[in-house]
Design a protein around this motif. Structure first.
Motif, PDB file in Angstrom:
ATOM      1  N   GLY A 164       0.838  -1.212   0.000  1.00 52.80           N
ATOM      2  CA  GLY A 164       0.000   0.000   0.000  1.00 52.80           C
ATOM      3  C   GLY A 164       0.862   1.246   0.000  1.00 52.80           C
ATOM      4  N   ALA A 165       1.999   1.187  -0.690  1.00 49.63           N
ATOM      5  CA  ALA A 165       2.988   2.268  -0.647  1.00 49.63           C
ATOM      6  C   ALA A 165       2.934   3.132  -1.898  1.00 49.63           C
ATOM      7  CB  ALA A 165       4.384   1.657  -0.522  1.00 49.63           C
ATOM      8  N   ALA A 166       3.587   4.300  -1.806  1.00 46.97           N
ATOM      9  CA  ALA A 166       3.794   5.141  -2.994  1.00 46.97           C
ATOM     10  C   ALA A 166       5.053   4.660  -3.699  1.00 46.97           C
ATOM     11  CB  ALA A 166       3.960   6.594  -2.568  1.00 46.97           C
ATOM     12  N   VAL A 167       5.125   4.948  -5.007  1.00 46.18           N
ATOM     13  CA  VAL A 167       6.305   4.587  -5.791  1.00 46.18           C
ATOM     14  C   VAL A 167       7.186   5.826  -5.951  1.00 46.18           C
ATOM     15  CG1 VAL A 167       7.073   3.941  -8.124  1.00 46.18           C
ATOM     16  CG2 VAL A 167       5.201   2.710  -7.038  1.00 46.18           C
ATOM     17  N   GLY A 168       8.497   5.633  -5.778  1.00 46.09           N
ATOM     18  CA  GLY A 168       9.462   6.707  -6.026  1.00 46.09           C
ATOM     19  C   GLY A 168      10.543   6.200  -6.957  1.00 46.09           C
ATOM     20  N   ALA A 169      11.456   7.091  -7.336  1.00 48.11           N
ATOM     21  CA  ALA A 169      12.517   6.694  -8.261  1.00 48.11           C
ATOM     22  C   ALA A 169      13.718   7.611  -8.101  1.00 48.11           C
ATOM     23  CB  ALA A 169      12.009   6.762  -9.700  1.00 48.11           C
ATOM     24  N   SER A 170      14.861   7.115  -8.521  1.00 50.00           N
ATOM     25  CA  SER A 170      16.045   7.976  -8.583  1.00 50.00           C
ATOM     26  C   SER A 170      16.000   8.748  -9.896  1.00 50.00           C
ATOM     27  CB  SER A 170      17.319   7.138  -8.529  1.00 50.00           C
ATOM     28  OG  SER A 170      17.461   6.443  -9.757  1.00 50.00           O
ATOM     29  N   ILE A 196      19.389   1.435  -5.955  1.00 51.15           N
ATOM     30  CA  ILE A 196      19.725   2.876  -5.897  1.00 51.15           C
ATOM     31  C   ILE A 196      21.076   2.987  -5.182  1.00 51.15           C
ATOM     32  CG2 ILE A 196      19.104   5.087  -4.817  1.00 51.15           C
ATOM     33  CD1 ILE A 196      16.178   4.399  -5.292  1.00 51.15           C
ATOM     34  N   SER A 197      22.029   3.701  -5.803  1.00 50.51           N
ATOM     35  CA  SER A 197      23.378   3.740  -5.221  1.00 50.51           C
ATOM     36  C   SER A 197      23.443   4.597  -3.961  1.00 50.51           C
ATOM     37  CB  SER A 197      24.380   4.255  -6.262  1.00 50.51           C
ATOM     38  OG  SER A 197      24.016   5.564  -6.678  1.00 50.51           O
ATOM     39  N   GLY A 198      22.602   5.656  -3.906  1.00 44.93           N
ATOM     40  CA  GLY A 198      22.637   6.535  -2.728  1.00 44.93           C
ATOM     41  C   GLY A 198      23.478   7.778  -2.953  1.00 44.93           C
ATOM     42  N   ALA A 199      23.370   8.344  -4.158  1.00 41.12           N
ATOM     43  CA  ALA A 199      24.070   9.604  -4.447  1.00 41.12           C
ATOM     44  C   ALA A 199      23.541  10.682  -3.499  1.00 41.12           C
ATOM     45  CB  ALA A 199      23.812  10.018  -5.897  1.00 41.12           C
ATOM     46  N   ILE A 200      24.402  11.640  -3.218  1.00 39.76           N
ATOM     47  CA  ILE A 200      24.065  12.699  -2.250  1.00 39.76           C
ATOM     48  C   ILE A 200      22.758  13.414  -2.624  1.00 39.76           C
ATOM     49  CG2 ILE A 200      25.556  14.393  -3.412  1.00 39.76           C
ATOM     50  CD1 ILE A 200      26.271  15.509  -0.743  1.00 39.76           C
ATOM     51  N   GLN A 201      22.539  13.580  -3.945  1.00 38.47           N
ATOM     52  CA  GLN A 201      21.330  14.292  -4.381  1.00 38.47           C
ATOM     53  C   GLN A 201      20.070  13.454  -4.150  1.00 38.47           C
ATOM     54  OE1 GLN A 201      23.958  13.696  -6.431  1.00 38.47           O
ATOM     55  NE2 GLN A 201      24.825  15.671  -7.016  1.00 38.47           N
ATOM     56  N   LYS A 237      16.365  11.493   3.393  1.00 45.32           N
ATOM     57  CA  LYS A 237      17.131  11.208   4.609  1.00 45.32           C
ATOM     58  C   LYS A 237      16.317  11.368   5.892  1.00 45.32           C
ATOM     59  CE  LYS A 237      19.459  15.681   4.763  1.00 45.32           C
ATOM     60  NZ  LYS A 237      18.342  16.307   5.443  1.00 45.32           N
ATOM     61  N   ASP A 238      15.143  12.009   5.802  1.00 49.94           N
ATOM     62  CA  ASP A 238      14.311  12.146   6.997  1.00 49.94           C
ATOM     63  C   ASP A 238      13.340  10.980   7.174  1.00 49.94           C
ATOM     64  OD1 ASP A 238      15.504  14.500   7.783  1.00 49.94           O
ATOM     65  OD2 ASP A 238      14.191  15.731   6.533  1.00 49.94           O
ATOM     66  N   ALA A 239      13.455   9.951   6.311  1.00 51.88           N
ATOM     67  CA  ALA A 239      12.611   8.764   6.497  1.00 51.88           C
ATOM     68  C   ALA A 239      12.973   8.123   7.835  1.00 51.88           C
ATOM     69  CB  ALA A 239      12.851   7.777   5.357  1.00 51.88           C
ATOM     70  N   LYS A 240      11.943   7.571   8.534  1.00 47.86           N
ATOM     71  CA  LYS A 240      12.237   7.029   9.872  1.00 47.86           C
ATOM     72  C   LYS A 240      13.052   5.743   9.752  1.00 47.86           C
ATOM     73  CE  LYS A 240       8.524   9.128  12.487  1.00 47.86           C
ATOM     74  NZ  LYS A 240       7.519   9.526  11.475  1.00 47.86           N
ATOM     75  N   VAL A 241      12.673   4.853   8.832  1.00 49.56           N
ATOM     76  CA  VAL A 241      13.406   3.593   8.642  1.00 49.56           C
ATOM     77  C   VAL A 241      13.724   3.459   7.159  1.00 49.56           C
ATOM     78  CG1 VAL A 241      13.280   1.069   8.815  1.00 49.56           C
ATOM     79  CG2 VAL A 241      12.259   2.483  10.602  1.00 49.56           C
ATOM     80  N   VAL A 242      15.002   3.189   6.860  1.00 47.52           N
ATOM     81  CA  VAL A 242      15.416   3.022   5.452  1.00 47.52           C
ATOM     82  C   VAL A 242      15.886   1.585   5.255  1.00 47.52           C
ATOM     83  CG1 VAL A 242      17.039   3.772   3.662  1.00 47.52           C
ATOM     84  CG2 VAL A 242      16.099   5.459   5.266  1.00 47.52           C
ATOM     85  N   VAL A 243      15.329   0.948   4.229  1.00 41.24           N
ATOM     86  CA  VAL A 243      15.745  -0.404   3.852  1.00 41.24           C
ATOM     87  C   VAL A 243      16.346  -0.312   2.454  1.00 41.24           C
ATOM     88  CG1 VAL A 243      14.907  -2.736   3.299  1.00 41.24           C
ATOM     89  CG2 VAL A 243      13.904  -1.472   5.218  1.00 41.24           C
ATOM     90  N   ALA A 244      17.539  -0.879   2.264  1.00 41.32           N
ATOM     91  CA  ALA A 244      18.167  -0.805   0.936  1.00 41.32           C
ATOM     92  C   ALA A 244      18.518  -2.198   0.443  1.00 41.32           C
ATOM     93  CB  ALA A 244      19.426   0.053   1.002  1.00 41.32           C
ATOM     94  N   VAL A 245      18.263  -2.405  -0.848  1.00 42.63           N
ATOM     95  CA  VAL A 245      18.698  -3.648  -1.502  1.00 42.63           C
ATOM     96  C   VAL A 245      19.618  -3.229  -2.635  1.00 42.63           C
ATOM     97  CG1 VAL A 245      17.989  -5.734  -2.744  1.00 42.63           C
ATOM     98  CG2 VAL A 245      16.480  -4.751  -0.978  1.00 42.63           C
ATOM     99  N   ASN A 246      20.862  -3.723  -2.597  1.00 47.52           N
ATOM    100  CA  ASN A 246      21.828  -3.345  -3.624  1.00 47.52           C
ATOM    101  C   ASN A 246      22.855  -4.463  -3.720  1.00 47.52           C
ATOM    102  OD1 ASN A 246      24.079  -1.993  -5.046  1.00 47.52           O
ATOM    103  ND2 ASN A 246      22.804  -0.165  -4.751  1.00 47.52           N
ATOM    104  N   LYS A 247      23.303  -4.746  -4.940  1.00 44.12           N
ATOM    105  CA  LYS A 247      24.247  -5.871  -5.065  1.00 44.12           C
ATOM    106  C   LYS A 247      25.687  -5.457  -4.741  1.00 44.12           C
ATOM    107  CE  LYS A 247      24.898  -5.568 -10.065  1.00 44.12           C
ATOM    108  NZ  LYS A 247      24.657  -6.166 -11.359  1.00 44.12           N
TER     109      LYS A 247
END
Ligand code: FAD
Length: 316
Positions: A225-231, A263-268, A274-284
């Protein structure tokens, strides 16, 4: 000192950005008023009896049907002289309107304010959120946009606001716009929550590789039930429209849960989430900078991991 909040409507209701701007306004001054503008908006005030503002001012004109900034700005300039602060949520609408109003009033524009230190000292991010600037304004009228992610939704009030029509001579100013006219609009229809205010956001990056495979992000989002975002890289590659971009030049989000896939996590990009309460990342790539801001990181191929996640997570 009093504040005028400029309303923005979404499907006939005040946007979250406006409601949070009202919270911000109530921190700034004792007297918060709301400007409700549009072609036919007076009846909407009836449903706003618990809104924590002292007064709702209504500006109705057929010329305001499409909310062109060039129409609204001159009328706002006239109203602004009654207030110490003119304020709106930092949306695309306000970013178009308020700098124009500030220029016409010959005062500074304070954009993306996240906190108030004093009556005249405002805190706002700079360098993609890597530094916080404290800006002192010497203007009599302070024109500002506030970031929704920095303010909570307001509590309901017990007393109903008074309602007042804006004088006809001020309203007449909006029909004198010779600079722009409405041509058309394309609205993105979606059943999903709005990105800027969603509690859960699932974002995909260049790691998704194609528009077809970006469907995996949408599948996980729908499951939660989430919104979709993108880099921006995903947007530039045409995987999804630029309405969905999160980051310095996209939307600023502060959900309870942000899931970053490929998503690599570029500064931009980090600047927007960055104000998200919990961040989950999947990256190889175990060295990807997104893991520096992630609360939970999974090193792996998203095309293996995400289908398994969808299978294991309880659906909405
Ligand atoms: P990449 O950096 O290419 O990263 C892709 C990641 O996917 C890599 O870490 C890779 O290891 C991983 N990956 C690949 N395949 C898989 C797989 N199968 N499974 C798991 N992981 C995989 N960017 C924004 O996002 N938002 C902005 O608002 C923004 N504004 C900008 C403003 C300016 C002025 C500039 C200069 C840049 C801006 N950018 C912005 C761009 C930013 O610098 C990055 O280029 C962009 O964020 C990179 O996107 P990405 O992480 O999707 O792509």
């Amino acid at each position: 000192m009093s504040t005028l909040v400029i309303a923005e409507l979404q499907s006939g209701e005040l946007s979250d950005a406006t409601l949070k701007a009202i919270s911000a306004a109530n921190q700034l001054s004792q007297q918060t008023e709301l400007l409700l503008w549009g072609a036919q908006v007076a009846a909407l005030a009836d449903g706003m009896s618990t809104l924590p503002v002292a007064k709702i001012r209504i500006m109705e004109s057929a010329s305001l049907e499409h909310g062109l900034a060039e129409s609204l700005a001159p009328a706002l300039v006239t109203l602004a002289r009654e207030y110490s602060y003119l304020l709106a949520g930092a949306s695309t609408f306000a970013k178009d309107l308020l700098p124009r109003v500030a220029a016409l009033l010959d005062v500074g524009m304070l954009s993306d304010v996240v906190a108030f230190e004093d009556d005249d000292v405002f805190v706002r991010p700079m360098y993609a959120g890597n530094a916080m600037a404290r800006v002192k304004s010497h203007d009599d009228i302070r024109v500002l946009t506030v970031r929704g992610s920095a303010f909570a939704l307001p509590e309901a009030a017990t007393a109903a606001p008074t309602v007042e029509m804006v004088a006809a001579d001020i309203t007449a100013l909006v029909s004198q716009n010779q600079l722009s006219s409405f041509v058309g609009e394309q609205v993105t229809e979606s059943e999903r929550p709005e990105l800027a205010s969603a509690k859960v956001v699932v974002s995909g990056g260049r790691g998704l590789q194609s528009a077809e495979q970006f469907g995996l992000v949408e599948q996980l989002a729908d499951h939660l039930g989430a919104a979709v975002g993108a880099s921006r890289a995903a947007v530039d590659a045409g995987f999804i429209g630029n309405d969905f971009q999160v980051g310095q030049t996209g939307k600023i989000v502060a959900p309870d849960l942000y899931i970053a896939l490929g998503i690599s996590g570029a500064i931009q990009h980090i600047a927007g989430m960055k104000d998200a309460k919990v961040v989950v990342a999947v990256n190889k790539d175990p060295e990807a900078p997104i893991f520096d801001v992630a609360d939970y990181g999974l090193v792996g191929d998203l095309f293996d991991v995400v289908p398994q996640l969808i299978e294991k997570l309880p659906g909405k």
